[in-house]
Design a protein around this motif. Structure first.
Motif, PDB file in Angstrom:
ATOM      1  N   ARG A   1      57.120 -74.351  14.418  1.00 48.09           N
ATOM      2  CA  ARG A   1      55.759 -73.925  14.065  1.00 48.09           C
ATOM      3  C   ARG A   1      54.867 -73.690  15.273  1.00 48.09           C
ATOM      4  O   ARG A   1      53.770 -73.136  15.147  1.00 48.09           O
ATOM      5  CB  ARG A   1      55.118 -74.963  13.134  1.00 48.09           C
ATOM      6  N   SER A   2      55.329 -74.103  16.457  1.00 47.47           N
ATOM      7  CA  SER A   2      54.543 -73.839  17.668  1.00 47.47           C
ATOM      8  C   SER A   2      54.676 -72.390  18.121  1.00 47.47           C
ATOM      9  O   SER A   2      53.979 -71.965  19.050  1.00 47.47           O
ATOM     10  CB  SER A   2      54.988 -74.770  18.798  1.00 47.47           C
ATOM     11  N   GLY A   3      55.587 -71.631  17.488  1.00 48.80           N
ATOM     12  CA  GLY A   3      55.781 -70.232  17.845  1.00 48.80           C
ATOM     13  C   GLY A   3      56.966 -69.981  18.745  1.00 48.80           C
ATOM     14  O   GLY A   3      57.211 -68.833  19.143  1.00 48.80           O
ATOM     15  N   ALA A   4      57.731 -71.021  19.066  1.00 47.62           N
ATOM     16  CA  ALA A   4      58.854 -70.869  19.987  1.00 47.62           C
ATOM     17  C   ALA A   4      60.079 -70.244  19.329  1.00 47.62           C
ATOM     18  O   ALA A   4      60.990 -69.816  20.039  1.00 47.62           O
ATOM     19  CB  ALA A   4      59.234 -72.232  20.577  1.00 47.62           C
ATOM     20  N   GLY A   5      60.112 -70.181  18.004  1.00 49.16           N
ATOM     21  CA  GLY A   5      61.271 -69.656  17.301  1.00 49.16           C
ATOM     22  C   GLY A   5      61.044 -68.261  16.749  1.00 49.16           C
ATOM     23  O   GLY A   5      60.403 -67.413  17.378  1.00 49.16           O
ATOM     24  N   ALA A   6      61.571 -68.038  15.551  1.00 52.20           N
ATOM     25  CA  ALA A   6      61.528 -66.703  14.939  1.00 52.20           C
ATOM     26  C   ALA A   6      60.175 -66.376  14.317  1.00 52.20           C
ATOM     27  O   ALA A   6      59.883 -65.217  14.031  1.00 52.20           O
ATOM     28  CB  ALA A   6      62.615 -66.594  13.865  1.00 52.20           C
ATOM     29  N   ILE A   7      59.355 -67.405  14.104  1.00 57.25           N
ATOM     30  CA  ILE A   7      58.074 -67.255  13.412  1.00 57.25           C
ATOM     31  C   ILE A   7      56.926 -67.566  14.363  1.00 57.25           C
ATOM     32  O   ILE A   7      57.019 -68.492  15.180  1.00 57.25           O
ATOM     33  CB  ILE A   7      57.990 -68.217  12.204  1.00 57.25           C
ATOM     34  N   VAL A   8      55.863 -66.817  14.239  1.00 54.98           N
ATOM     35  CA  VAL A   8      54.653 -67.129  14.983  1.00 54.98           C
ATOM     36  C   VAL A   8      53.473 -66.987  14.029  1.00 54.98           C
ATOM     37  O   VAL A   8      53.477 -66.134  13.135  1.00 54.98           O
ATOM     38  CB  VAL A   8      54.508 -66.206  16.211  1.00 54.98           C
ATOM     39  N   GLU A   9      52.489 -67.853  14.174  1.00 56.22           N
ATOM     40  CA  GLU A   9      51.311 -67.765  13.318  1.00 56.22           C
ATOM     41  C   GLU A   9      50.349 -66.714  13.871  1.00 56.22           C
ATOM     42  O   GLU A   9      49.983 -66.761  15.053  1.00 56.22           O
ATOM     43  CB  GLU A   9      50.608 -69.122  13.216  1.00 56.22           C
ATOM     44  N   ALA A  10      49.978 -65.771  13.022  1.00 57.47           N
ATOM     45  CA  ALA A  10      49.075 -64.697  13.416  1.00 57.47           C
ATOM     46  C   ALA A  10      47.704 -64.892  12.774  1.00 57.47           C
ATOM     47  O   ALA A  10      47.595 -65.461  11.690  1.00 57.47           O
ATOM     48  CB  ALA A  10      49.656 -63.347  12.995  1.00 57.47           C
ATOM     49  N   TYR A  11      46.689 -64.408  13.445  1.00 61.28           N
ATOM     50  CA  TYR A  11      45.313 -64.440  12.942  1.00 61.28           C
ATOM     51  C   TYR A  11      44.709 -63.081  13.306  1.00 61.28           C
ATOM     52  O   TYR A  11      44.207 -62.899  14.417  1.00 61.28           O
ATOM     53  CB  TYR A  11      44.559 -65.596  13.591  1.00 61.28           C
ATOM     54  N   PRO A  12      44.786 -62.099  12.401  1.00 61.00           N
ATOM     55  CA  PRO A  12      44.375 -60.731  12.749  1.00 61.00           C
ATOM     56  C   PRO A  12      42.984 -60.619  13.351  1.00 61.00           C
ATOM     57  O   PRO A  12      42.784 -59.812  14.279  1.00 61.00           O
ATOM     58  CB  PRO A  12      44.479 -59.998  11.403  1.00 61.00           C
ATOM     59  N   ALA A  13      42.025 -61.392  12.864  1.00 62.70           N
ATOM     60  CA  ALA A  13      40.658 -61.269  13.385  1.00 62.70           C
ATOM     61  C   ALA A  13      40.599 -61.574  14.877  1.00 62.70           C
ATOM     62  O   ALA A  13      39.906 -60.881  15.631  1.00 62.70           O
ATOM     63  CB  ALA A  13      39.710 -62.181  12.615  1.00 62.70           C
ATOM     64  N   VAL A  14      41.326 -62.599  15.322  1.00 64.58           N
ATOM     65  CA  VAL A  14      41.266 -62.942  16.747  1.00 64.58           C
ATOM     66  C   VAL A  14      42.055 -61.935  17.581  1.00 64.58           C
ATOM     67  O   VAL A  14      41.677 -61.640  18.726  1.00 64.58           O
ATOM     68  CB  VAL A  14      41.732 -64.389  16.989  1.00 64.58           C
ATOM     69  N   ALA A  15      43.132 -61.361  17.021  1.00 60.55           N
ATOM     70  CA  ALA A  15      43.853 -60.304  17.741  1.00 60.55           C
ATOM     71  C   ALA A  15      42.953 -59.084  17.922  1.00 60.55           C
ATOM     72  O   ALA A  15      42.901 -58.484  19.012  1.00 60.55           O
ATOM     73  CB  ALA A  15      45.118 -59.930  16.983  1.00 60.55           C
ATOM     74  N   LEU A  16      42.238 -58.699  16.871  1.00 58.35           N
ATOM     75  CA  LEU A  16      41.318 -57.568  16.965  1.00 58.35           C
ATOM     76  C   LEU A  16      40.226 -57.837  18.000  1.00 58.35           C
ATOM     77  O   LEU A  16      39.856 -56.942  18.774  1.00 58.35           O
ATOM     78  CB  LEU A  16      40.707 -57.274  15.598  1.00 58.35           C
TER      79      LEU A  16
ATOM     80  N   VAL B   1      50.146 -55.226   9.460  1.00 53.73           N
ATOM     81  CA  VAL B   1      50.466 -54.446  10.663  1.00 53.73           C
ATOM     82  C   VAL B   1      49.957 -55.166  11.914  1.00 53.73           C
ATOM     83  O   VAL B   1      50.659 -55.252  12.931  1.00 53.73           O
ATOM     84  CB  VAL B   1      49.889 -53.027  10.561  1.00 53.73           C
ATOM     85  N   ILE B   2      48.742 -55.695  11.851  1.00 53.46           N
ATOM     86  CA  ILE B   2      48.200 -56.434  12.996  1.00 53.46           C
ATOM     87  C   ILE B   2      49.047 -57.667  13.279  1.00 53.46           C
ATOM     88  O   ILE B   2      49.289 -58.026  14.443  1.00 53.46           O
ATOM     89  CB  ILE B   2      46.735 -56.834  12.747  1.00 53.46           C
ATOM     90  N   ALA B   3      49.540 -58.322  12.235  1.00 50.94           N
ATOM     91  CA  ALA B   3      50.422 -59.480  12.434  1.00 50.94           C
ATOM     92  C   ALA B   3      51.724 -59.071  13.104  1.00 50.94           C
ATOM     93  O   ALA B   3      52.262 -59.802  13.946  1.00 50.94           O
ATOM     94  CB  ALA B   3      50.699 -60.160  11.089  1.00 50.94           C
TER      95      ALA B   3
END
Length: 245
Positions: free
Chosen positions: A139-154, A200-202
């Motif tokens: 869950r820290s993002g080191a594997g196949a999954i990462v947590e995305a937050y589109p607003a902060v990416a934008l 798409v942003i994710a």
């Protein structure tokens, strides 16, 4: 390389999946769908280098301890009446939420005190199914999954990030203007559905993470991130994503 993005809702009808295929200097949106099931997500993840999921991947550790103590009736482990605002805040926000607040001025929804919890329960089941199939779902993002937050990416990409849901046509225009990005006929769905747009942003966030160009927890944050999840914020500019794969 392929990356996927999932805008996860409590129900299939509001859940979107995007898959982007990357080659040197180019990216093609190969798939974009609404009405996505758990099985659809579980099938897509192993076909991609990284999948960004727009949903909290876990709950605050203090909140988990509270529930365990409350269930067991361990009065000594529970707060005095009222608890205090600082104590309640620790129950409501994860370590990564507080980092996002401090660094970007955005406040993610609380997974323990908001409707996001409904989607997070679904996410927990999806992660468990993937883990049982041998997929690394750190869950820290080191594997196949990462947590995305589109607003902060934008926000990181200097695009409109507040109040854009339902009014995101200019954001679709901004993506469409990138010569390296081919929306592959999915532009109408992106315009019609902010859930599809967020997927798409994710997927773009997942690309940044796959390149090692997204925030990761520091040494002191790693332990809670592996339990609570960690929001990956792209450190690469949008136009830096189509590097050599």
């Amino acid at each position: 390389m392929r990356t996927a993005g999932v805008d996860l809702a409590a129900a299939d009808e509001r859940t979107a999946l995007a898959v982007i295929e990357w080659s040197p200097g180019r990216a093609v949106l190969r798939d974009l769908r609404l009405g996505v099931s758990d099985a659809d997500i579980v099938a897509a993840v192993p076909t991609c280098a990284k999948t960004g999921i727009d949903c909290a991947l876990g709950w605050p550790e203090p909140f988990i301890r509270l529930l365990v103590a409350h269930r067991a009736g361990h009065a000594a482990d529970l707060p005095s009446p009222g608890g205090g605002a600082a104590w309640r805040r620790a129950m409501v926000y994860r370590t990564t939420d507080e980092v996002i607040r401090a660094d970007f001025g955005l406040i993610p929804l609380s997974v323990s005190a908001d409707r996001l919890a409904h989607a997070a329960m679904r996410c927990a089941a999806i992660l468990a199914t993937l883990a049982a199939a041998g997929v690394d779902v750190d869950r820290s993002g080191a594997g196949a999954i990462v947590e995305a937050y589109p607003a902060v990416a934008l926000r990181r990409w200097d695009l409109t990030h507040r109040g854009y849901k339902g009014r995101h046509d200019p954001l679709v225009d901004a993506l469409r203007a990138r010569a390296w990005l081919d929306l592959g006929g999915h532009e109408p769905l992106m315009r019609a559905s902010h859930d599809a747009f967020d997927a798409v942003i994710a997927a773009l966030t997942a690309r940044a993470a796959a390149l090692g160009r997204a925030t990761r927890p520091g040494p002191a944050q790693l332990a809670p991130a592996r339990v609570e999840g960690w929001i990956a914020v792209p450190t690469a500019d949008l136009d830096e994503l189509p590097e050599a794969s």
